[in-house]
Design a protein around this motif. Sequence first.
Motif, short mmCIF file in Angstrom:
data_model
loop_
_atom_site.label_atom_id
_atom_site.label_comp_id
_atom_site.label_asym_id
_atom_site.label_seq_id
_atom_site.Cartn_x
_atom_site.Cartn_y
_atom_site.Cartn_z
N GLY A 11 0.57 -1.17 -0.04
CA GLY A 11 0.25 0.09 -0.03
C GLY A 11 0.93 1.02 -0.23
O GLY A 11 0.57 2.45 -0.83
N ILE A 12 1.45 1.30 0.86
CA ILE A 12 3.14 2.55 1.32
C ILE A 12 2.96 2.91 -0.50
O ILE A 12 3.08 3.82 -1.24
CB ILE A 12 3.58 2.77 2.19
N VAL A 13 3.56 1.78 -0.80
CA VAL A 13 4.94 1.83 -1.64
C VAL A 13 3.69 2.31 -3.41
O VAL A 13 4.00 3.10 -4.21
CB VAL A 13 4.99 0.18 -2.61
N ALA A 14 2.59 1.65 -3.28
CA ALA A 14 1.81 2.16 -3.53
C ALA A 14 1.28 3.95 -4.24
O ALA A 14 1.89 4.70 -5.03
CB ALA A 14 -0.14 1.50 -4.55
N GLY A 15 1.24 3.87 -2.86
CA GLY A 15 1.15 5.61 -2.67
C GLY A 15 1.79 6.69 -2.91
O GLY A 15 1.71 7.52 -4.23
N LEU A 16 3.31 6.03 -2.73
CA LEU A 16 4.53 6.55 -3.20
C LEU A 16 5.12 7.02 -4.89
O LEU A 16 5.13 7.55 -5.43
CB LEU A 16 5.63 6.20 -2.55
N VAL A 17 4.22 5.53 -5.17
CA VAL A 17 4.17 5.48 -6.70
C VAL A 17 3.12 7.30 -7.00
O VAL A 17 3.67 7.86 -8.12
CB VAL A 17 3.64 4.28 -7.29
N ASN A 18 1.87 6.73 -6.95
CA ASN A 18 1.29 8.86 -6.75
C ASN A 18 1.96 9.70 -6.84
O ASN A 18 1.87 10.51 -7.63
CB ASN A 18 -0.08 8.03 -6.46
N TYR A 27 8.08 30.00 -0.28
CA TYR A 27 8.82 30.74 -0.17
C TYR A 27 8.52 30.94 0.96
O TYR A 27 9.24 31.02 1.69
CB TYR A 27 7.67 31.79 -0.78
N LEU A 28 8.01 30.13 1.50
CA LEU A 28 8.05 30.12 3.39
C LEU A 28 9.35 28.69 3.82
O LEU A 28 9.43 28.59 5.02
CB LEU A 28 7.18 29.52 4.06
N GLY A 29 9.87 27.98 2.64
CA GLY A 29 11.37 27.22 2.96
C GLY A 29 10.21 25.64 3.46
O GLY A 29 10.78 24.57 4.05
N ILE A 30 8.43 25.44 2.74
CA ILE A 30 8.28 24.30 3.26
C ILE A 30 8.46 23.64 1.26
O ILE A 30 8.52 24.08 0.55
CB ILE A 30 6.65 24.40 3.74
N ASN A 31 9.02 22.66 1.94
CA ASN A 31 8.97 21.18 0.58
C ASN A 31 7.81 20.35 0.36
O ASN A 31 7.87 19.79 1.15
CB ASN A 31 10.02 19.91 1.42
N ASP A 32 7.20 21.40 -0.74
CA ASP A 32 6.15 21.21 -0.97
C ASP A 32 5.69 19.35 -1.69
O ASP A 32 5.24 19.50 -1.01
CB ASP A 32 5.09 22.22 -2.09
N LYS A 33 7.11 19.36 -2.39
CA LYS A 33 7.65 17.51 -3.26
C LYS A 33 7.08 16.95 -1.64
O LYS A 33 7.04 16.27 -1.74
CB LYS A 33 8.72 17.70 -3.70
N GLY A 34 8.00 17.41 -0.90
CA GLY A 34 7.89 16.01 0.30
C GLY A 34 6.75 16.38 0.46
O GLY A 34 6.28 15.08 1.14
N VAL A 35 5.91 17.17 1.24
CA VAL A 35 4.74 16.98 1.73
C VAL A 35 3.92 16.41 0.72
O VAL A 35 3.20 15.47 1.78
CB VAL A 35 4.05 18.55 1.70
N LYS A 36 3.66 17.04 -0.30
CA LYS A 36 3.09 16.09 -1.11
C LYS A 36 2.91 14.21 -1.39
O LYS A 36 2.17 13.53 -0.65
CB LYS A 36 2.77 16.71 -2.87
N LEU A 37 4.48 13.77 -1.53
CA LEU A 37 5.11 12.66 -1.98
C LEU A 37 5.09 11.66 -0.33
O LEU A 37 4.15 10.70 -0.10
CB LEU A 37 6.45 12.37 -1.50
N PHE A 38 4.48 12.45 1.51
CA PHE A 38 3.94 11.87 2.24
C PHE A 38 2.77 11.96 2.05
O PHE A 38 1.96 10.73 2.68
CB PHE A 38 4.73 12.85 3.02
N VAL A 39 2.15 12.89 1.85
CA VAL A 39 0.52 12.58 2.04
C VAL A 39 -0.36 11.65 0.69
O VAL A 39 -0.96 10.99 1.59
CB VAL A 39 -0.60 13.56 1.31
N TYR A 40 0.73 11.17 0.12
CA TYR A 40 0.04 10.17 -0.40
C TYR A 40 0.50 8.76 -0.33
O TYR A 40 -0.18 7.57 -0.92
CB TYR A 40 0.45 9.90 -2.81
N GLY A 41 1.68 8.78 0.28
CA GLY A 41 1.96 7.82 0.83
C GLY A 41 0.87 7.31 2.12
O GLY A 41 1.28 5.98 2.15
N LEU A 42 0.73 8.04 3.06
CA LEU A 42 -0.26 7.51 4.04
C LEU A 42 -1.47 7.47 3.48
O LEU A 42 -2.19 6.44 4.24
CB LEU A 42 -0.21 9.27 4.19
N THR A 43 -1.82 7.87 2.26
CA THR A 43 -2.98 7.39 1.77
C THR A 43 -3.33 6.22 1.28
O THR A 43 -3.77 5.03 1.86
CB THR A 43 -3.84 8.03 0.62
N GLY A 44 -2.20 5.75 0.67
CA GLY A 44 -1.31 4.32 0.78
C GLY A 44 -1.87 3.40 1.98
O GLY A 44 -2.27 2.13 1.79
#
Lengths: 501, 314, 366
Positions: free
Chosen positions: C140-147, C239-256
């Motif tokens: 599940g996590i791998v599938a989420g991370l692919v997404n 601009y705030l220095g938030i790693n938005d790509k990392g955040v997105k990767l994480f949420v899809y992983g959590l969903t998986g």
Amino acid sequence: MQESVLALENISKTFPGVKALQGVQLTLRAGEVHALLGENGAGKSTLVKVMTGAMRKDEGTGRMCFDGKDRDFTSPSEAQKAGISTVYQEVNLLPNLSVAQNLFLGHEPKRFALIQHSRMQQQARELLKQFKLDIDVTAPLNQFSVAVQQLIAIARGVAMKAKVLVLDEPTASLDKDEVETLFGVMEQLKSEGVAIVFISHFLDQVYRISDRITVLRNGQFIGEYITAELPRPKLIEAMLGKELQAMHGQHQPGCADSVDAPALFKMDKVCVKNSIENMDILVPKGQAIGMAGLLGSGRTEVCRAIFGVDSVASGQMQLADAPLKPQSPAEAIKAGVALCPEDRKTDGIIGPLSIRENIALALQARLGWWRYLSKAKQQALADKYIEELQIATPDAEKPIGQLSGGNQQKVILARWLATQPQLLVLDEPTRGIDIGAHAEILNLIKRLCHDGMSLLVTSSELEELVAFANKVVVLRDRRKVSELSGEDMTPQHIMQAIAEA
Amino acid sequence: MKLSTILATGITLSCLSVNALALTIGFAQVGSESGWRTSFSESVKAEAKKRGIDLKFSDAQQKQENQIKAVRSFIAQGVDAIIIAPVVETGWKPVLREAKRARIPVVIVDRNIQVGDDSLFVTRIASDFSEEGRKAAQWLMDTTQGNCKIVELQGTVGATAAIDRAQGFNDVIGKYPNANIVRSQTGEFTRTKGKEVMESILKAENGGKGVCALWAHNDEMALGGIQAIKEAGLKPGSDILVVSVDGVPDYFKAMADGDANATVELSPHLGGPAFDVIEKYLGGDKNIPKLISTTGDLFTQDTAAAEYQKRRLQ
Amino acid sequence: MSQQPQSLSIVNKVDSPADEALIAARKARYSPGKSTNALGRYLWPVSALVLLLLVNLFMDASFFSISYQDGRLYGSLIDILNRSAPVALLAIGMSVVIATGGIDLSVGAVMAIAGAVCAGMLVGGNYSLFTVICAGLTVGIVAGLVNGGLVSFLGIQPIVATLLLMVAGRGVAQLINQGQIVTFQSDAFAFIGIGAFLGLPFPVWLVLITLLLSQLLLRRTALGLFIEAVGCNASASRYLGINDKGVKLFVYGLTGFCAAIAGMIATADIQGADGNNTGLWLELDAILAVVIGGAALSGGRFSLVLSVVGALIIQTLSTTIILSGLPAKFNLLIKASVVLIVLLLQSDVFRQHAQSVLKGLKGGKA
Ligand SMILES: Nc1ncnc2c1ncn2[C@@H]1O[C@H](COP(=O)(O)OP(=O)(O)OP(=O)(O)O)[C@@H](O)[C@H]1O
Ligand SMILES: [Mg+2]
């Protein structure tokens, strides 16, 4: 006395936790420029929104009379049809559509129900010529700077051929020349009998263009004056409730002006693709360096390169003796840089989040997701800056998107102050800030560099730059053309340097 | 034109008579989405082998495009006949016209098609869903002497199988005044939904007391229902009788274990009848009805264990 | 972190009584603590749930009766909790994905894959329960991370990126078990779906644990805040220095991860893995649950608890329909109407209109 085209009486507007307007009045006469003035959060934009149907006034209060009839607009398009054209404070155009489409959205030139694109583009070009803008009208809007977008929004307002034109802080991001062009257009409209509402925090501009002034304070009507008969100190007193001098109180120590201050930040022959070329800038420790130049001269691009938004193609940067090569804002922040960006709406505020969260976020991002600032700590941080920057809000939980423009700017400023950077880059930090807070922010800058921080500040207001800067760097056509300091650092000299061909 | 047709037919026929063993038939199957589908494919393949037919088998993976491609390639290869088990009902006209132009007879099996022009295919061979419903009902009425409060798990709302099975079942129990359906809901042909719906129905029916039988439109739902009955503390197969349609191996096992009572097999053996028709047609007999129905047999606990062994090995 | 400077205070200097009066006048306009109504968000979803439950009480008084039988609680309310578990789990994950302005259409298919993997291992080999569960979760996590990778690093639109797995995922689930519905005999694994602990069905515990852990992970760290920031304004977050790509990767992983648990519950419940039908259309229910919980599909604020309430509303509705005995052909119609009403009640615009219409009616009568 000329007859009034638009009269508002006893208007009130309440938001949860805020009485934004309390029994305000406004009378507009044909062929006048009427300035609407007041501190940040006084209620100017709210009055404009109520007047033009973008918001409904509190039920059962007040009256609005337009063109001899009682009216109560329920939407901006209704007001527009009736003859009130408005340019709101936050430019609300569609960033992905072309300039021409934005200019004529909703009233495109048509033949047989089909939009005539070539005619629309032709008309767009002619319209923008009035504003001395020679740009590709088929390009999407978001390719242009805030200033150009602002001009396009104004041009759209003018193109509607209305009886009343409302301009909410139209000059906030414009340079002197563009302001003059705008004033030319306004005078033309005035002679055609259009009534213009003009909101601005620049008193020079108010005295230059307006015929009458209405002042609001704390959501209340203070008075209506004839501009020519109102001396400036009296105006300021009406706006702030006290004289400006009294607020200065003690004198702030200036930035250390020693020649041998060690360099904190160095930019050496930096080039960015399709942007700045061979840029050399040096910011000594504990000093504030000003950056001046016209629209598109490369000021914002320098800021972006330092902050890792745009990547540097050649040349070096150094911060505190270590090379600075940020690939992203996150890396720049780690290295100790902060940037308060120019475009508050798209790059600054996070609208639905609270003031507390907006202030805490930059510091939190720097700490990383794991080291959570507890709600209590965030609260303390927010309360501190609300107090110190006099952010007008009932509490720290208000979504920042509901603050007045100037107060949003203060929150953005607060967020970066909270990160305690070594190098603080401010791109137009006083945009939309009222004169009281304006003076205080200049003092704050001095105070910060006195405490050892280094600053690089961009501003279109030359008087403001020379008031605090140790040195002013002048840019033209994406290159540095001159550096002025000491005696030479006067608005006149800077203007000369900007203008020299 | 006419002459050439006759000539061509004559040539085909003569080829046939000379070399009847070398009959080549293309079979465009849906895919292998269920156990039943797999048995269906296996049975066709086995039948072809038995008859010495050269079977060209194509698995469309539930996509009509793939099926159409397969049919086109059968036409290009010049097969003697084509069997299609269609994925969907519509969109068949163009490719069937192509087959007709190439004078290759087409037999549709299982699901229906809509082409508006009957001459585009020889016949359709399919199970008769209402007959299945009737058989199930008749068994139940015989077992309970017509005294039964029945709970029905319907198939997907609107599916032909669901509508016809319900119809056939109701036709029969309508004749028994003491038999009636007290609750009816869709279990969408799946085990999960069948279980969920049965669970709620049992609660609504006072914990299942007084319910005499569960009638499910397919075995999957029945298997879900059986679990729900067990979890409600009742014994499926005796406290509540279970009857359904399909004949999947898991259900035979449930019958062998005494948890289920009867099922009407949805015969996967459609290959035999299809080949029969094709041979008859190619043999010159054009007098073939447009719909040939088949119905499987009803199986009960008596033979369940043996059947399960047989089917599990397949 | 270096310490904060002692004082930046430059503005609010109270020099004279006149200044004090000024500040007082300014403050008088504001009422602190009134600018937002944090509890307001809960009002409509929770009242909708209560209302639905009351409808059931009205139809059949025994609806609320709960009995204790064979070591577990037994009753319609417990069924609703139990049956809503898969959608509730999906909704937890979906909330955070939607908060970033994304969407995950593949969760139903991921359920099927995770279920197929577990069932395949239970049937095909001699693996410990622990290994089987870990394998399911990992898948599940791998599938989420692919997404997540497709969305954040390749910049593909979330709806397109996850559609790929939504379609292909079912094929994968079938491939794992050669297109067969695999049934297994494992009381230990079946416990995930049909077991009970302290009287409550085990799936309910899984939802509670997942909810609690996610809540801790998102609200006791800055992750939740970052997710909301990225969803509200991605550019400003950068601009705030938030790693938005990392955040997105994480949420899809959590969903998986959540989808994998849901998939195991569904599989354990029927003790079989059905690649075609496990979790079929549940992605839509999960999205619906999040929306009923009051979140905007454009991203921003999220509340895990409200999304779970949304899932409960959906399940209560399904159970109500079954219990009502209405013909099955009305299911979708009833479901759609009720969902529409709940969504309308949440819309400020609609409520204002309704109010003014009501006022107009009263005025007309008077
Ligand atoms: N949509 C809203 N919801 C809640 N409060 C609001 C909303 N819009 C404005 N306010 C509040 O109303 C008050 C007046 O705001 P307004 O925008 O009219 O100020 P302004 O005079 O235009 O200030 P500025 O010079 O900063 O633009 C402020 O306290 C602001 O927080
Ligand atoms: Mg304003």
